[in-house]
Motif scaffolding. Structure first.
Motif, PDB file in Angstrom:
ATOM      1  N   ALA A 155     -69.208 -62.635  20.270  1.00 48.37           N
ATOM      2  CA  ALA A 155     -69.661 -61.899  19.046  1.00 48.37           C
ATOM      3  C   ALA A 155     -68.985 -60.587  18.795  1.00 48.37           C
ATOM      4  O   ALA A 155     -70.177 -59.597  18.508  1.00 48.37           O
ATOM      5  N   SER A 156     -67.531 -60.891  19.027  1.00 44.89           N
ATOM      6  CA  SER A 156     -66.655 -59.981  18.483  1.00 44.89           C
ATOM      7  C   SER A 156     -67.382 -58.521  18.714  1.00 44.89           C
ATOM      8  O   SER A 156     -66.763 -57.463  18.236  1.00 44.89           O
ATOM      9  N   PHE A 157     -67.505 -58.430  20.394  1.00 45.33           N
ATOM     10  CA  PHE A 157     -67.428 -57.546  21.448  1.00 45.33           C
ATOM     11  C   PHE A 157     -68.207 -56.617  20.847  1.00 45.33           C
ATOM     12  O   PHE A 157     -68.360 -55.476  21.072  1.00 45.33           O
ATOM     13  N   THR A 158     -70.116 -57.406  20.902  1.00 44.84           N
ATOM     14  CA  THR A 158     -71.036 -56.579  19.860  1.00 44.84           C
ATOM     15  C   THR A 158     -72.529 -56.339  20.822  1.00 44.84           C
ATOM     16  O   THR A 158     -72.912 -55.561  21.003  1.00 44.84           O
ATOM     17  N   GLY A 159     -72.353 -57.093  21.541  1.00 45.13           N
ATOM     18  CA  GLY A 159     -73.633 -58.161  22.126  1.00 45.13           C
ATOM     19  C   GLY A 159     -74.206 -57.389  23.162  1.00 45.13           C
ATOM     20  O   GLY A 159     -72.488 -56.796  23.558  1.00 45.13           O
ATOM     21  N   ASP A 160     -74.754 -57.285  23.759  1.00 48.08           N
ATOM     22  CA  ASP A 160     -75.353 -56.551  24.936  1.00 48.08           C
ATOM     23  C   ASP A 160     -76.935 -56.912  25.319  1.00 48.08           C
ATOM     24  O   ASP A 160     -77.575 -56.631  25.221  1.00 48.08           O
ATOM     25  N   SER A 161     -77.164 -58.646  25.832  1.00 48.05           N
ATOM     26  CA  SER A 161     -78.083 -58.760  25.872  1.00 48.05           C
ATOM     27  C   SER A 161     -78.539 -60.506  27.031  1.00 48.05           C
ATOM     28  O   SER A 161     -76.787 -59.895  27.524  1.00 48.05           O
ATOM     29  N   GLY A 202     -61.353 -61.111  16.761  1.00 52.56           N
ATOM     30  CA  GLY A 202     -60.448 -59.819  16.206  1.00 52.56           C
ATOM     31  C   GLY A 202     -60.257 -58.955  15.791  1.00 52.56           C
ATOM     32  O   GLY A 202     -60.867 -57.480  16.013  1.00 52.56           O
ATOM     33  N   GLY A 203     -59.878 -59.450  14.342  1.00 49.02           N
ATOM     34  CA  GLY A 203     -60.413 -58.498  13.392  1.00 49.02           C
ATOM     35  C   GLY A 203     -61.777 -58.011  13.303  1.00 49.02           C
ATOM     36  O   GLY A 203     -61.165 -56.918  12.757  1.00 49.02           O
ATOM     37  N   LEU A 204     -62.777 -58.946  12.907  1.00 46.89           N
ATOM     38  CA  LEU A 204     -63.890 -58.446  12.732  1.00 46.89           C
ATOM     39  C   LEU A 204     -64.379 -56.592  13.442  1.00 46.89           C
ATOM     40  O   LEU A 204     -64.405 -56.099  13.335  1.00 46.89           O
ATOM     41  N   ALA A 205     -64.006 -57.348  14.556  1.00 42.36           N
ATOM     42  CA  ALA A 205     -63.976 -56.109  16.199  1.00 42.36           C
ATOM     43  C   ALA A 205     -63.770 -55.419  15.909  1.00 42.36           C
ATOM     44  O   ALA A 205     -64.166 -54.024  16.180  1.00 42.36           O
ATOM     45  N   THR A 206     -62.525 -55.085  15.591  1.00 40.77           N
ATOM     46  CA  THR A 206     -60.964 -53.774  14.894  1.00 40.77           C
ATOM     47  C   THR A 206     -62.120 -53.052  13.910  1.00 40.77           C
ATOM     48  O   THR A 206     -61.894 -52.368  14.221  1.00 40.77           O
ATOM     49  N   ILE A 207     -62.864 -53.670  13.054  1.00 38.37           N
ATOM     50  CA  ILE A 207     -63.221 -52.976  11.736  1.00 38.37           C
ATOM     51  C   ILE A 207     -64.528 -52.007  12.613  1.00 38.37           C
ATOM     52  O   ILE A 207     -64.779 -51.448  12.409  1.00 38.37           O
ATOM     53  N   LEU A 208     -65.512 -53.027  13.436  1.00 43.56           N
ATOM     54  CA  LEU A 208     -66.865 -52.460  14.663  1.00 43.56           C
ATOM     55  C   LEU A 208     -66.255 -51.882  14.672  1.00 43.56           C
ATOM     56  O   LEU A 208     -67.352 -50.752  15.414  1.00 43.56           O
TER      57      LEU A 208
END
Length: 418
Positions: A155-161, A202-208
């Motif tokens: 999940a592009s380094f965003t999940g937490d569950s 990873g490019g999406l994660a960079t923006i987030l």
């Protein structure tokens, strides 16, 4: 296997297995497993003729205590090559890509791959392109501390569950924080310069995570972000639906990502829309560079014309080989390019930001040596990608480069799928 010739690359027949017997979510997952944006595959030709630096995997042993684990509960990790000389206090972090998993079935499958478990990650990977340690291949960053953080959360380094019944841990946000803390303890806290980069997911994660990254350093540290092939658009597919929005919605809901998305976006929009960079790039405070192909091949195959939307298989040849696209199909792809240019219009008004949008059929151009910095690498005007990124990072020249529409760019390294 990749083949050289007429500046085209072929991924081989196995890449096309993803089109058979899978719905859209299955397609996304197969792309995740087969590594559509995996630079270890796309650099095969380079490896055959050169000996790249091989860098070993480091597991983050303190991560488990923080609940920062891969999909299967294994430890996350990264590959780290120390900088030296003038680059000893400069740090480049690259976030690995690898698609997403948006349902239990695909995430269970994913946890048995390198994108879901460190048990299946390569023990060593080559550092090329923006990670190369050779000045002739990577003139501005070759002697920096260079780190590739492996992607194993989906999940592009965003999940937490988590899902206890399925034995799945969606802990991307915790992995991000654990990796940053570990690297800070190894000297990154003293950085004079830092660049967060990433390709595809990873490019999406960079923006987030760009502004989070900026806040980790003193204001005196030069901190910027580079997103390669991360500008995923909320586009209408060939059936008139929004396949990628539906998929991203399942990822956000399953993995509990909404609480970790930029609040500047979620305070005014549905969190699903905030997973699309187009709704957040203009509000990123830190300097951000967008490197993207106007005809991104991943988005063509999995978002614009996925098999689930191509009911009559009219796009089968076009999505494999741009040269086989009909006039109306190319007109449709030109519309996608126009949408991308509209999306970056407000973003480009800020002088701190940078752009390099070339009119190529490509995906991830900073991780490959032939596209990052080589004798015949892609150019817009008289500057290639590496030079443009370097000029922007060091404030040598303002970079807002947008190439003319297909077929005028003759410097592209276009992807062709057999």
């Amino acid at each position: 296997m990749l083949q050289r010739g007429s500046r085209s690359n072929s991924f081989g027949a196995m890449r096309m297995l993803c089109w058979w017997g899978f719905g859209f979510v299955g397609l996304m997952f197969v792309k995740l497993v087969q590594g559509f944006e995996d630079s270890n595959v796309t650099n095969m030709l380079y490896y055959n003729n050169n000996r790249p630096l091989m860098v070993g995997l480091t597991l983050i042993y303190g991560a488990a205590a923080k609940g920062a684990v891969c999909l299967d509960g294994s430890l996350p990790g990264y590959h780290f090559h120390r900088g030296y000389g003038a680059g000893s206090n400069s740090w480049l972090i690259q976030l690995e890509g690898g698609g997403w998993c948006g349902n239990i079935r695909n995430c269970i499958y994913s946890k048995k791959t390198r994108h879901g478990s460190s048990a299946f990650m390569e023990k060593q990977i080559p550092f090329v392109g923006i990670l190369s340690n050779k000045a002739e291949e990577n003139p501005d960053f070759y002697n920096w501390n260079r780190i590739k953080i492996r992607y194993c959360d989906g999940a592009s380094f965003t999940g937490d569950s988590q899902n206890e019944r399925a034995g799945l841990y969606f802990r991307g946000q915790r992995i991000w924080l654990a990796a940053m803390e570990d690297l800070m303890s190894k000297g990154m806290r003293y950085a004079k310069q830092a660049l967060l980069s990433g390709c595809s997911a990873g490019g999406l994660a960079t923006i987030l995570h760009c502004d989070e990254f900026r806040e980790m350093f003193p204001r005196t540290t030069r901190v910027k972000c580079l997103s390669d092939a991360g500008l995923f658009l909320d586009a209408v597919d060939v059936s008139g639906h929004r396949s990628l929005r539906n998929f991203f919605g399942s990822v956000v809901a399953l993995q509990g990502a909404q609480r970790n998305l930029p609040r500047t976006c979620t305070s005014r929009l549905n969190p699903i829309l905030c997973f699309f960079p187009q709704h957040s790039i203009a509000s990123v405070k830190a300097p951000l560079f967008l490197l993207n192909a106007a005809y991104d091949t991943w988005q063509i195959q999995a978002s614009l014309a996925p098999p689930s939307a191509d009911y009559h298989w009219n796009w089968y040849d076009c999505r494999k080989n741009y040269a086989r696209c009909s006039g109306p199909q190319m007109q449709y792809l030109q519309g996608f390019r126009n949408q991308m240019l509209r999306v970056v219009r407000r973003f480009s008004r800020s002088r701190k930001n940078g752009l390099f949008i070339n009119s190529c059929f490509a995906h991830c151009q900073s991780e490959r040596q032939d596209t990052w910095f080589a004798r015949d690498s892609p150019h817009i005007g008289n500057r290639g990608i590496a030079q443009s990124v370097g000029n922007w990072y060091f404030d040598r020249v303002q970079v807002q480069a947008i190439g003319c529409p297909y077929p005028c760019d003759k410097t592209c390294h276009n992807l062709v799928f057999n």
